[in-house]
Design a protein around this motif. Sequence first.
Motif, PDB file in Angstrom:
ATOM      1  N   GLY A 190      84.833  41.194  89.092  1.00 39.47           N
ATOM      2  CA  GLY A 190      86.115  41.025  88.298  1.00 39.47           C
ATOM      3  C   GLY A 190      86.361  39.803  87.964  1.00 39.47           C
ATOM      4  O   GLY A 190      86.661  39.469  86.715  1.00 39.47           O
ATOM      5  N   PHE A 191      86.236  38.543  88.696  1.00 40.46           N
ATOM      6  CA  PHE A 191      86.143  37.274  88.614  1.00 40.46           C
ATOM      7  C   PHE A 191      85.158  36.793  87.372  1.00 40.46           C
ATOM      8  O   PHE A 191      85.440  35.943  86.811  1.00 40.46           O
ATOM      9  N   VAL A 192      83.972  37.401  87.697  1.00 42.73           N
ATOM     10  CA  VAL A 192      82.819  37.092  86.506  1.00 42.73           C
ATOM     11  C   VAL A 192      83.160  37.469  85.099  1.00 42.73           C
ATOM     12  O   VAL A 192      83.085  36.772  84.123  1.00 42.73           O
ATOM     13  N   GLY A 228      75.406  27.991  87.012  1.00 44.94           N
ATOM     14  CA  GLY A 228      76.163  28.864  86.361  1.00 44.94           C
ATOM     15  C   GLY A 228      75.450  30.176  85.957  1.00 44.94           C
ATOM     16  O   GLY A 228      75.919  31.215  86.057  1.00 44.94           O
ATOM     17  N   LYS A 229      74.191  29.740  85.629  1.00 48.47           N
ATOM     18  CA  LYS A 229      73.286  31.068  85.230  1.00 48.47           C
ATOM     19  C   LYS A 229      72.902  31.853  86.539  1.00 48.47           C
ATOM     20  O   LYS A 229      72.524  32.993  86.320  1.00 48.47           O
ATOM     21  N   VAL A 230      73.237  31.553  87.561  1.00 53.54           N
ATOM     22  CA  VAL A 230      73.084  32.359  88.933  1.00 53.54           C
ATOM     23  C   VAL A 230      74.062  33.570  88.952  1.00 53.54           C
ATOM     24  O   VAL A 230      73.708  34.480  89.624  1.00 53.54           O
ATOM     25  N   HIS A 262      83.379  28.821  80.360  1.00 46.06           N
ATOM     26  CA  HIS A 262      82.372  29.600  81.263  1.00 46.06           C
ATOM     27  C   HIS A 262      81.153  30.443  80.750  1.00 46.06           C
ATOM     28  O   HIS A 262      80.204  30.417  81.429  1.00 46.06           O
ATOM     29  N   TYR A 263      81.556  31.030  79.631  1.00 41.76           N
ATOM     30  CA  TYR A 263      80.527  31.853  78.825  1.00 41.76           C
ATOM     31  C   TYR A 263      79.347  30.967  78.743  1.00 41.76           C
ATOM     32  O   TYR A 263      78.288  31.469  78.764  1.00 41.76           O
ATOM     33  N   MET A 305      83.827  29.682  91.940  1.00 41.65           N
ATOM     34  CA  MET A 305      83.963  28.333  91.624  1.00 41.65           C
ATOM     35  C   MET A 305      82.665  27.445  91.840  1.00 41.65           C
ATOM     36  O   MET A 305      82.334  26.655  91.206  1.00 41.65           O
ATOM     37  N   PHE A 306      82.189  27.655  93.124  1.00 40.18           N
ATOM     38  CA  PHE A 306      81.092  26.943  93.504  1.00 40.18           C
ATOM     39  C   PHE A 306      79.893  27.101  92.437  1.00 40.18           C
ATOM     40  O   PHE A 306      79.230  26.214  91.833  1.00 40.18           O
TER      41      PHE A 306
END
Length: 110
Positions: free
Chosen positions: A12-14, A85-87, A23-24, A78-79
């Motif tokens: 959901g958060f993703v 980000g790509k993980v 973030h995208y 958040m971490f």
Amino acid sequence: MILFSLSLCLLGFVLIALNMPKHYEQICQRKGQWHKASLWLGYAILLAAIYPCYLTLGMSIGIALWLTLLTFASLIIMFFLSYKGKVIIPLTLVSLLLSAGLLAQQSLLA
């Protein structure tokens, strides 16, 4: 059930994060954003994550557990948004598959 609920919170958060252009770009390594429906789908999945908590521990403790899982999932997202980000998408998919597999195994053993 709790791990499955945590995986739903992560998903959901993703989906909510993918709806934001900044973030995208961090997650997908290109400019743009997802369709607005992903925002509402993310909210719906976050709300659906309360159901496994309710089934496992009842209403009052289930809601408290759900709020705790929301906090924990938001800290994980958040971490990873801050550093890698790509993980995030592979992490979310692996956690969903792992929790669904454990949930299926648990239901077969019961």
